[in-house]
Design a protein around this motif. Structure first.
Motif, PDB file in Angstrom:
ATOM      1  N   ASP A   1       0.824  -1.208   0.000  1.00 23.78           N
ATOM      2  CA  ASP A   1       0.000   0.000   0.000  1.00 23.78           C
ATOM      3  C   ASP A   1       0.859   1.261   0.000  1.00 23.78           C
ATOM      4  OD1 ASP A   1      -2.318  -1.476  -0.035  1.00 23.78           O
ATOM      5  OD2 ASP A   1      -2.679  -1.322   2.139  1.00 23.78           O
TER       6      ASP A   1
ATOM      7  N   ALA B   1       2.373   1.653  -3.449  1.00 27.52           N
ATOM      8  CA  ALA B   1       1.334   2.069  -4.383  1.00 27.52           C
ATOM      9  C   ALA B   1       1.035   3.552  -4.223  1.00 27.52           C
ATOM     10  CB  ALA B   1       0.068   1.239  -4.171  1.00 27.52           C
ATOM     11  N   GLN B   2       0.984   4.009  -3.003  1.00 25.07           N
ATOM     12  CA  GLN B   2       0.730   5.428  -2.756  1.00 25.07           C
ATOM     13  C   GLN B   2       1.885   6.279  -3.291  1.00 25.07           C
ATOM     14  OE1 GLN B   2       0.169   6.407   1.363  1.00 25.07           O
ATOM     15  NE2 GLN B   2      -0.749   8.378   0.904  1.00 25.07           N
ATOM     16  N   GLN B   3       3.117   5.817  -3.107  1.00 31.71           N
ATOM     17  CA  GLN B   3       4.266   6.550  -3.627  1.00 31.71           C
ATOM     18  C   GLN B   3       4.238   6.618  -5.151  1.00 31.71           C
ATOM     19  OE1 GLN B   3       7.608   4.497  -1.946  1.00 31.71           O
ATOM     20  NE2 GLN B   3       7.392   5.477   0.055  1.00 31.71           N
TER      21      GLN B   3
ATOM     22  N   GLN C   1       1.589   6.474  -7.016  1.00 33.47           N
ATOM     23  CA  GLN C   1       0.498   7.361  -7.398  1.00 33.47           C
ATOM     24  C   GLN C   1       0.938   8.824  -7.286  1.00 33.47           C
ATOM     25  OE1 GLN C   1      -3.037   6.728  -5.123  1.00 33.47           O
ATOM     26  NE2 GLN C   1      -4.352   7.479  -6.758  1.00 33.47           N
TER      27      GLN C   1
ATOM     28  N   ALA D   1       3.205   9.574 -10.249  1.00 32.11           N
ATOM     29  CA  ALA D   1       2.416   9.735 -11.470  1.00 32.11           C
ATOM     30  C   ALA D   1       1.712  11.093 -11.491  1.00 32.11           C
ATOM     31  CB  ALA D   1       1.400   8.607 -11.584  1.00 32.11           C
ATOM     32  N   ASN D   2       1.140  11.477 -10.379  1.00 32.09           N
ATOM     33  CA  ASN D   2       0.460  12.777 -10.313  1.00 32.09           C
ATOM     34  C   ASN D   2       1.434  13.938 -10.500  1.00 32.09           C
ATOM     35  OD1 ASN D   2      -2.004  11.568  -9.913  1.00 32.09           O
ATOM     36  ND2 ASN D   2      -1.941  11.756  -7.694  1.00 32.09           N
TER      37      ASN D   2
ATOM     38  N   THR E   1       4.783   9.266 -16.106  1.00 30.87           N
ATOM     39  CA  THR E   1       3.433   9.126 -15.551  1.00 30.87           C
ATOM     40  C   THR E   1       2.819   7.805 -15.970  1.00 30.87           C
ATOM     41  OG1 THR E   1       3.108  11.501 -15.551  1.00 30.87           O
ATOM     42  CG2 THR E   1       1.133  10.153 -15.483  1.00 30.87           C
TER      43      THR E   1
ATOM     44  N   SER F   1       4.593   4.836 -14.180  1.00 33.35           N
ATOM     45  CA  SER F   1       4.155   4.748 -12.784  1.00 33.35           C
ATOM     46  C   SER F   1       2.740   4.193 -12.691  1.00 33.35           C
ATOM     47  CB  SER F   1       4.209   6.119 -12.124  1.00 33.35           C
ATOM     48  OG  SER F   1       5.516   6.595 -12.080  1.00 33.35           O
ATOM     49  N   THR F   2       1.884   4.605 -13.601  1.00 34.09           N
ATOM     50  CA  THR F   2       0.502   4.114 -13.588  1.00 34.09           C
ATOM     51  C   THR F   2       0.459   2.634 -13.917  1.00 34.09           C
ATOM     52  OG1 THR F   2      -0.265   6.298 -14.263  1.00 34.09           O
ATOM     53  CG2 THR F   2      -1.793   4.465 -14.552  1.00 34.09           C
TER      54      THR F   2
ATOM     55  N   LEU G   1       1.671   0.726 -10.969  1.00 32.90           N
ATOM     56  CA  LEU G   1       0.633   0.789  -9.938  1.00 32.90           C
ATOM     57  C   LEU G   1      -0.480  -0.210 -10.227  1.00 32.90           C
ATOM     58  CD1 LEU G   1      -0.353   2.328  -7.427  1.00 32.90           C
ATOM     59  CD2 LEU G   1      -1.492   3.908  -8.965  1.00 32.90           C
TER      60      LEU G   1
END
Length: 112
Positions: free
Chosen positions: A44, A47-49, A51, A54-55, A100, A103-104, A107
């Motif tokens: 988790d 995954a947050q990192q 995200q 990517a943002n 991006t 990373s997506t 993810l």
């Protein structure tokens, strides 16, 4: 009487051994559960990192695009310099968008 006391001691020892074995099995199960929970937390967190990366890549690409569109370029600017500036900004946007997308995709693979 001695035989009865010895039998009781044997029964107590057998009971203690049985309880000890059950306790060890229970602790092994708890350790496995903790390991699974730790792995889930780590996934988790990663995954947050991803995200966030990517943002940020999308945000930087957007800012680069705004710079390209909104920059005021003088009329007397050399054409080669303008081409270099346009190429640099276009490559920046492309690389941020590629990061991006990577990373997506990572993810999506992690969260599957």
């Amino acid at each position: 009487m001695i035989g009865l006391a010895a039998g009781m001691e044997m029964a107590d020892m057998a009971w203690e051994v049985k309880c000890r074995e059950e306790d060890m099995k229970q602790r092994a199960l708890e350790n496995e559960r903790h390991a699974i929970d730790d792995a889930r937390r780590a996934v988790d967190e990663k995954a947050q990192q991803l995200q966030v990366v990517a943002n940020q890549g999308a945000l930087f690409a957007g800012f680069s695009m705004v710079v390209l569109v909104e920059s005021s370029i003088p009329e007397a600017l050399n054409g080669a310099l303008l081409a270099v500036f346009g190429s640099a900004v276009a490559m920046t946007i492309a690389l941020f968008l590629v990061s991006t997308l990577n990373s997506t995709y990572i993810l999506v693979a992690i969260l599957r």
